[in-house]
Write an enzyme that holds these catalytic residues in place. Structure first.
Site, PDB file in Angstrom:
ATOM      1  CG  ASP A 108     -33.457  59.132  87.588  1.00 27.54           C
ATOM      2  OD1 ASP A 108     -34.114  59.601  88.534  1.00 27.54           O
ATOM      3  OD2 ASP A 108     -33.867  58.201  86.872  1.00 27.54           O
ATOM      4  CE  LYS A 109     -35.090  56.464  94.159  1.00 30.70           C
ATOM      5  NZ  LYS A 109     -35.304  55.016  93.887  1.00 30.70           N
TER       6      LYS A 109
END
Length: 730
Positions: A458-459
């Site tokens: 994920d970011k």
């Protein structure tokens, strides 16, 4: 004598004098009418005072059924009364502290089989809040926490007792290769003692047993040590903070510190930590699939106020009254029933077991063939030389030697050093991972991690710090950097007071975050990182107006959700008019705007050229890894009947570029993974331009890589996916 005589008279009368009942059944009456039918000529006149027999039977049947139904109803009411009085008795401690409802009854009210009748019997949420001495506005007092935890329980689930070291030893002994080796060791010991005697005959068997013990002890000790560390990690992971109201203050507390009577604040993405009742809120949608298995979201409101621990908030915001915590919640009961968990074998274990089985089978076949060949040869020689009936001790010893040769073949065929070599190598890998601060729960999981060829990350919060700040603002046709006090002052000097007033009002009234004062008197912002960043920016502009604007009455609120990608609010102005604010994804808000505020604070038409300029600014912000948000407003002089929030005709106020800095060391970690042959991909729900910018900064997106949106990926065919998937990086 008297009793015997009485019994004989009763039996004699019952046997010889059949006296009919006072009210004979319909069949007897019918026979009587038939018997007198020859005498009575006018039947209708003779029997005019009697109803028809069938009708009489039906009426009697209905009367009896009615009585039975009354009995059943009274019985149910009595049972319900007894259930309410006896099933949930109040303990002396509860009565002493002034509580009027037991913890078990509270748990039953909000259970998965909740009964609205019981809920209404207690006077609804107001009645229940009075019985647990909780205020729906002010919460409970901090001084009551210990008492409530003692009487109603703490918000902790019963943990499984830690596994002992010997349990790990027992698990390690279940390896198929080791089982085969143990059998071979026992046979080798017996044959060695029979052929070579003590102590020479035990050397081979003891050597195999020693290697087995060494492999088992290394595996068990490593797994035991890691399980202890993971227990500590789980305790650390469970330190989740939630927002509650206590002593008229909104504050953050650990989820384990929740008690019955707390007023809990819920917003999108939260997992409900306890069972409770809906107090107030907007458009609350709950996902209860983890409890009920139903994927359809549940709308929770004042009509259906039940909330359960373990469910997730999909949409809306709300306040809930906590009524059950810990093991009395539905989630706690499910967790208690799911104590046992199985451990799957890793690919390496499967392969090793398969190899050991094949080698063992081959070795066993050749051992049997060898033994049979030697035995047949011995018998043939014996028949030709001395005869089959002449046996001696040397002959028996020769056959035992042949059996020892066969066992030796089996022992040599099974690689007893293989489990030990694999165990030692995995233990070394675990030590290396621990030095890099990476914990591995099971020793065999090192092999699974070593087989990884792709990492999907994920970011937000993983690659980035998850602490948002407003970095740039476009307002009144001017784009400015606002990262710093000096730049904030420049923005205030360059913007008219009317524009600044509407901007600050829109930030303060249309927000999902909240400003609270801590025990030290400092202001703290509670909410999602994006909302907190925007509210922090508004406070830096003119924080003294927060309390004034926050008191404006909100007519209607539509919280942010992932479908609409916006948040709207309709407020009533002091002059009596209505004003709606809309905030959300830039492209969506821009489509709803027809006008824009200029530098003087006047509303002017938003032309197509200006709209295209704003879109270019949005792209430029996104290319700098900034998350963009637009805010707009619309005034309404009249109050409509439905008081709905308008969907168009807005005036654009400002465009924000919000930054989430990349964590230090992320780029080096990505480069290390790529050097090891592991592909790193980013999966995020953010704007594609923002995602591409962050991916380039982290080194994930290369020149040959592809960044693609989810809906576009789903529309691809299977053949197109086979070609695209190896190149997709964002």
């Amino acid at each position: 004598m008297e009793s015997g005589r009485s019994w004989s008279i009763d039996s004699y009368l019952n046997e010889h004098f059949d006296i009919p009942a006072k009210n004979p059944p319909g069949e007897a009456r019918l026979r009587w009418r038939r018997a007198v039918g020859l005498i009575v000529r006018n039947r209708r006149r003779r029997f005019r005072m009697f109803s028809g027999l069938h009708a009489l039977d039906d009426s009697q049947r209905r009367k009896i059924l009615g009585k039975v139904q009354v009995v059943i109803t009274v019985h149910k009411a009595a049972l319900q009364f007894i259930d309410g009085v006896r099933r949930y008795p109040l303990s002396n401690d509860l009565i002493k502290e002034g509580f009027c409802i037991s913890p078990d009854e509270l748990s039953a009210i909000t259970g998965m089989r909740e009964d609205p009748t019981i809920f209404k019997t207690h006077g609804g949420i107001n009645g229940i809040s009075r019985k647990i001495k909780a205020s729906l506005e002010d919460g409970i007092s901090e001084t009551e926490i210990e008492t409530r935890q003692k009487l109603y329980g703490s918000n902790k689930h019963a943990e499984k007792p830690p596994r002992s070291f010997w349990m790990f030893v027992w698990d390690a002994l279940h390896d198929l290769t080791l089982i085969i080796l143990m059998v071979c060791a026992v046979v080798s010991l017996l044959v060695g003692l029979a052929t070579k005697g003590w102590p020479t005959g035990i050397y081979d068997g003891l050597g195999i047993i020693f290697s087995i013990l060494l492999a088992v002890l290394v595996t068990a000790s490593s797994d035991y040590k890691q399980s202890r560390k993971f227990m500590e990690l789980d305790r650390e992971k469970q330190k989740i903070y939630v927002r509650i109201t206590r002593d008229r203050k909104t504050k953050k507390v650990l989820v384990h510190d929740l008690v019955v009577g707390d007023i809990l604040h819920l917003s999108i993405g939260d997992v409900v930590p306890a069972d409770g009742l809906f107090v107030s809120g907007y458009s609350l949608m709950i996902d209860e699939s983890s409890l009920s298995g139903e994927s359809e979201p549940v709308h929770v409101s004042e009509e259906k106020p039940f909330l359960h621990a373990g469910s997730k908030v999909l949409d809306g915001t709300a306040k809930m009254l906590v009524t059950a915590v810990g093991m009395r919640t539905e989630w706690g009961k499910i967790m208690d029933a799911l104590n046992d968990d199985g451990v799957d074998e890793t690919p390496l274990q499967v392969k090793l077991n398969g190899v050991a089985t094949i080698i063992g089978q081959i070795g066993l076949v050749f051992a049997i063939l060898t033994f049979l060949v030697l035995l047949v040869r011995f018998l043939v020689d014996k028949v030709m030389l001395v005869g089959l009936l002449n046996w001696s001790a040397n002959d028996a010893l020769t056959i035992v030697n042949y059996f020892a040769i066969a066992v030796t073949i089996v022992v040599v065929a099974v690689p007893e050093g293989l489990p030990l070599a694999v165990t030692l190598s995995l233990a070394f890998a675990m030590k290396k991972l621990m030095s890099d601060k990476a914990l591995v729960r099971h020793l065999a999981a090192c092999e699974t991690m070593g087989s990884a060829s792709c990492i999907c990350t994920d970011k937000t919060g993983t690659l980035t710090t998850n602490h948002m700040i407003v970095d740039k603002v476009w307002i009144s046709d001017v784009s400015k950097s606002v990262n710093g006090d000096t730049n904030i002052n420049k923005l205030k000097a360059a913007t008219s007071e009317s524009v600044m007033e509407i901007l600050i009002q829109g930030i303060f009234v249309n927000t999902g975050s909240e400003v609270v004062k801590g025990d030290d008197g400092e202001r703290n912002i509670l909410g999602t990182p994006t909302e907190a960043a925007l509210l922090e920016f508004g406070l830096s502009l003119q924080g003294d107006l927060y309390d004034e604007y926050n008191k404006l009455p909100r007519v209607r609120v539509e919280p942010f959700n992932s479908v609409k990608k916006k948040m709207s609010v309709l407020i009533q102005l002091p002059n009596g008019g209505l004003r709606s604010f809309c905030k959300g994804a830039s492209e969506i808000i821009l489509e709803q705007c027809d006008t824009v505020l200029n530098s003087e604070g006047n509303i002017t038409l938003l032309s197509e050229i200006q709209k295209q300029n704003v879109l270019n600014i949005i792209k430029s912000f996104a290319s700098e890894a900034l998350r963009t948000l637009c805010i707009a407003f619309k005034d309404r002089n009249e109050i409509s009947d439905d008081q709905t929030i308008p969907e168009d005709g807005y005036t654009l106020i400002a465009l924000f570029g919000i930054k989430d800095p990349v964590r230090p060391g992320v780029r080096d970690a990505v480069m290390t993974c790529m050097a090891a042959g592991i592909k790193v991909r980013m999966v995020t729900g953010d704007n594609i331009n923002t995602a591409k910018a962050i991916a380039k900064e982290c080194g994930i997106l290369t020149e040959d890589g592809i960044a693609i949106e989810g809906r576009e990926l789903h529309d691809k065919s299977t053949d197109e996916l086979k070609e695209l998937l190896p190149k997709i990086e964002v």
